[in-house]
Design a protein around this motif. Structure first.
Motif: not given
Length: 278
Positions: A197, A227, A229-230, A233, A271
């Motif tokens: 994340w 990696w 971003k929220r 994901i 996450l």
């Protein structure tokens, strides 16, 4: 996957001069099934994230809690564990079959050394299978005879992408890959995902650490590691209903007890969540 690919002895495809994700993960867990080149890559990653081994252990703890919940509370008895890596302690089948000895598990990984070790599971456990396959090809995976012969894909199952999709590039379209899997799942199925994340504006300091880690992974020759971003994901869950507490840092997903220490910075950079297909 073609019949020809199945006929090639796994040992013939092993290359001790090139690092692989599965073997680097084994090194990070303190395992023994890796080569010097894998240890070298892991040591390079540790230059930026000295506690990355703790991240791997945190990821395994998440897997254990999720499988225990889905087996004991949700009553799930079928698991398709994609990109499972090398068999190590507290595998999916061990956790599921502790509660339900007849729970069926299929592991899938593209790394031939995983296939070599997975064969041992076939000999000792009639409810567990290991298939060499590419998780980025949903139609091939879901049509694989060893998978369709062991799992009933018309009944609810658990699809697991634990620490896998962050090794799939944007060009390979991880969201599209997951959409194909999710569309094929019957109602009542669950999807579990963990992913590196980038906190972005949620925490700019940690976001810089994420970008530094991503650059180091590429410099080390690992070949992948993104990696995200929220929102990126979340999109991989394909609009399914996330179980509480949602998409969270891994140790915040129904923790086993109070923290014994503050998390290391790199432990914040992952996450995980579980969603259900109603």
């Amino acid at each position: 996957m073609s019949d020809t690919a199945h006929e090639i002895p796994p040992s013939a495809k092993l290359d001790p001069t090139k690092p692989t994700v599965a073997r680097i993960y084994d090194a990070s867990l303190g395992g023994k099934d890796h080569y010097e080149v894998d240890r070298q890559v892991f040591e390079m990653i540790k230059q930026v994230a000295p506690y990355q081994g703790d991240v791997s252990k945190m990821n395994r703890r998440f897997l254990v809690r999720v499988v225990r919940y889905l087996t004991e509370i949700a009553g799930m008895d079928q698991y398709l564990d994609l990109g499972s890596g090398l068999p190590t302690v507290q595998n999916t089948h061990e956790v599921a079959q502790f509660s339900n000895p007849e729970a069926r598990v299929v592991y899938v990984d593209i790394d031939p050394i995983c296939n070599v070790h997975g064969r041992a599971l076939l000999e000792e456990n009639e409810f567990t299978r290991f298939v060499e396959g590419d998780l980025t090809k949903p139609e091939t995976i879901l049509g694989h005879p060893e998978i369709t012969g062991h799992l009933d894909l018309d009944r609810p199952l658990v699809l697991m992408q634990i620490g896998t999709l962050h090794h799939v590039s944007d060009e390979e379209d991880p969201v599209g890959i997951m959409r194909a899997y999710i569309d094929a799942l019957p109602s009542g199925s669950y999807v579990a995902i963990t992913h590196f994340w980038d906190p972005d504006t949620e925490n700019p300091e940690l976001s810089r650490k994420a970008k530094e880690l991503e650059a180091k992974v590429r410099e080390a020759g690992m070949g992948s590691g993104f990696w995200r971003k929220r929102a990126q994901i979340e999109e991989m869950f394909g609009g399914l209903e996330l179980l509480e507490p949602g998409l969270v840092e891994l140790d915040d997903w129904w923790p086993a007890g109070p923290r014994t220490r503050d998390p290391w910075p790199e432990e914040h950079l992952m996450l995980g969540g579980v969603a259900v297909k109603r």
